[in-house]
Write a protein that holds these residues in place. Structure first.
Motif, PDB file in Angstrom:
ATOM      1  N   VAL A  90       0.869  -1.176   0.000  1.00  0.00           N
ATOM      2  CA  VAL A  90       0.000   0.000   0.000  1.00  0.00           C
ATOM      3  C   VAL A  90       0.902   1.220   0.000  1.00  0.00           C
ATOM      4  O   VAL A  90       1.730   1.388   0.892  1.00  0.00           O
ATOM      5  N   VAL A 134     -14.074  -3.078   4.490  1.00  0.00           N
ATOM      6  CA  VAL A 134     -13.247  -1.900   4.784  1.00  0.00           C
ATOM      7  C   VAL A 134     -14.105  -0.655   5.039  1.00  0.00           C
ATOM      8  O   VAL A 134     -13.582   0.460   5.121  1.00  0.00           O
ATOM      9  N   GLN A 156      -7.837   5.177  -0.026  1.00  0.00           N
ATOM     10  CA  GLN A 156      -6.838   4.356   0.667  1.00  0.00           C
ATOM     11  C   GLN A 156      -7.468   3.057   1.157  1.00  0.00           C
ATOM     12  O   GLN A 156      -6.817   2.003   1.158  1.00  0.00           O
ATOM     13  N   ARG A 157      -8.733   3.102   1.575  1.00  0.00           N
ATOM     14  CA  ARG A 157      -9.436   1.874   1.954  1.00  0.00           C
ATOM     15  C   ARG A 157      -9.577   0.942   0.749  1.00  0.00           C
ATOM     16  O   ARG A 157      -9.455  -0.283   0.877  1.00  0.00           O
ATOM     17  N   LEU A 160      -6.265  -0.738   0.144  1.00  0.00           N
ATOM     18  CA  LEU A 160      -6.074  -1.777   1.153  1.00  0.00           C
ATOM     19  C   LEU A 160      -6.937  -2.997   0.841  1.00  0.00           C
ATOM     20  O   LEU A 160      -6.476  -4.146   0.941  1.00  0.00           O
ATOM     21  N   MET A 164      -5.531  -6.773   0.186  1.00  0.00           N
ATOM     22  CA  MET A 164      -5.882  -7.835   1.127  1.00  0.00           C
ATOM     23  C   MET A 164      -6.810  -8.887   0.514  1.00  0.00           C
ATOM     24  O   MET A 164      -6.953  -9.982   1.077  1.00  0.00           O
ATOM     25  N   LEU A 171       2.398  -7.654   4.207  1.00  0.00           N
ATOM     26  CA  LEU A 171       1.882  -6.369   3.731  1.00  0.00           C
ATOM     27  C   LEU A 171       2.924  -5.303   4.030  1.00  0.00           C
ATOM     28  O   LEU A 171       3.334  -5.133   5.185  1.00  0.00           O
ATOM     29  N   ALA A 173       3.440  -1.389   4.004  1.00  0.00           N
ATOM     30  CA  ALA A 173       2.664  -0.146   3.979  1.00  0.00           C
ATOM     31  C   ALA A 173       3.624   1.029   4.055  1.00  0.00           C
ATOM     32  O   ALA A 173       4.233   1.279   5.094  1.00  0.00           O
ATOM     33  N   PRO A 176       1.323   5.004   4.646  1.00  0.00           N
ATOM     34  CA  PRO A 176      -0.001   4.854   4.024  1.00  0.00           C
ATOM     35  C   PRO A 176      -1.020   5.919   4.396  1.00  0.00           C
ATOM     36  O   PRO A 176      -2.065   6.005   3.754  1.00  0.00           O
ATOM     37  N   THR A 177      -0.736   6.733   5.411  1.00  0.00           N
ATOM     38  CA  THR A 177      -1.748   7.704   5.838  1.00  0.00           C
ATOM     39  C   THR A 177      -1.241   9.142   5.834  1.00  0.00           C
ATOM     40  O   THR A 177      -1.912  10.039   6.336  1.00  0.00           O
ATOM     41  N   VAL A 188      -7.903   4.285   9.227  1.00  0.00           N
ATOM     42  CA  VAL A 188      -7.286   3.443   8.193  1.00  0.00           C
ATOM     43  C   VAL A 188      -6.245   2.516   8.805  1.00  0.00           C
ATOM     44  O   VAL A 188      -6.176   1.323   8.469  1.00  0.00           O
ATOM     45  N   MET A 192      -6.210  -1.504   8.895  1.00  0.00           N
ATOM     46  CA  MET A 192      -5.086  -2.259   8.349  1.00  0.00           C
ATOM     47  C   MET A 192      -4.602  -3.320   9.333  1.00  0.00           C
ATOM     48  O   MET A 192      -4.389  -4.483   8.969  1.00  0.00           O
TER      49      MET A 192
END
Length: 230
Positions: A90, A134, A156-157, A160, A164, A171, A173, A176-177, A188, A192
């Protein structure tokens, strides 16, 4: 046994070492944070794990092992097979990863087409169920929409969810935020971690935010100027 082992990794840019002999590991189901300021080499390590170093960067030496398999020695075909069910990623900004000309549903189905033998109806149902998981309501309708019709947090969801769907063993990341507001960041990241724990997925969280590390990781590896310092 470690799921991911990075051993003495050196990544160069124009003869300069941006990653200098980094060694780290992530066990099955473990959450590890890779921490450092901008320019410390965090993203270069993440991309080296997936064999996705951008032009101008190259792996000069070292090994990247996934369940004992040396990814640095793997063929492009083998790497494509591993991206998804082996390692999912991600990225920081979902709009650079999502195709603006394709519906969300079509993009989510791409991985299932490549890595599973599900029938079209089964793929559609899997995507719908994952969108709901999600937190995106009216999932059946929203699969037919385009990325620009969603907020940053929802995009972003979606990223993800796409990753997934394939139940990766690891994973990665990468910040990611960073592009999200504080409240959405927390939502988020909680999602995750929940998804990773549900599926037994190991997590390598790349960040510069020590608060996130404290809440979401069991161990931290701290970088400075391309080297592990703690």
């Amino acid at each position: 046994m470690s799921l991911l082992s990075v051993e003495g990794l050196v990544v160069e840019a124009g003869g300069r070492r941006v990653v200098d002999g980094v060694t780290l590991s992530v066990a099955e189901g473990e959450a590890v944070a890779l921490v450092g300021e901008s320019g410390s080499g965090k993203s270069a390590i993440a991309r080296a794990v997936l064999g996705l170093l951008p032009p101008g960067l190259r792996r000069a030496s070292g090994r990247v092992l996934l369940a004992g398999e040396d990814l640095a020695a793997a063929s492009p075909r083998r790497l494509r097979a591993l991206r998804g069910p082996g390692v999912g990623m991600v990225f920081q900004e979902p709009m650079t990863s999502l195709n603006p000309a394709m519906t969300v549903g079509a993009q989510m189905e791409e991985g299932l087409l490549l890595h599973t033998r599900l029938a079209p109806g089964e793929r559609g149902e899997a995507c719908r169920a994952m969108l709901e998981r999600v937190g995106i309501g009216d999932a059946g309708r929203r699969l037919g929409q385009y990325p620009h019709e969603f907020s940053g947090g929802m995009r972003q969801r979606i990223m993800l969810a796409s990753v997934m769907l394939l139940r990766p063993r690891l994973l990665v990341a990468d910040e990611p935020t960073t592009a999200l507001d504080t409240l959405t960041q927390a939502e988020v990241l909680r999602l995750m971690r929940d998804l990773a724990e549900e599926r037994g997925t190991a997590l390598l969280l790349i960040t510069h935010d020590l608060g996130l590390v404290a809440r979401h990781a069991r161990r931290a590896v701290v970088l400075e100027r391309g080297r592990v310092v703690e």
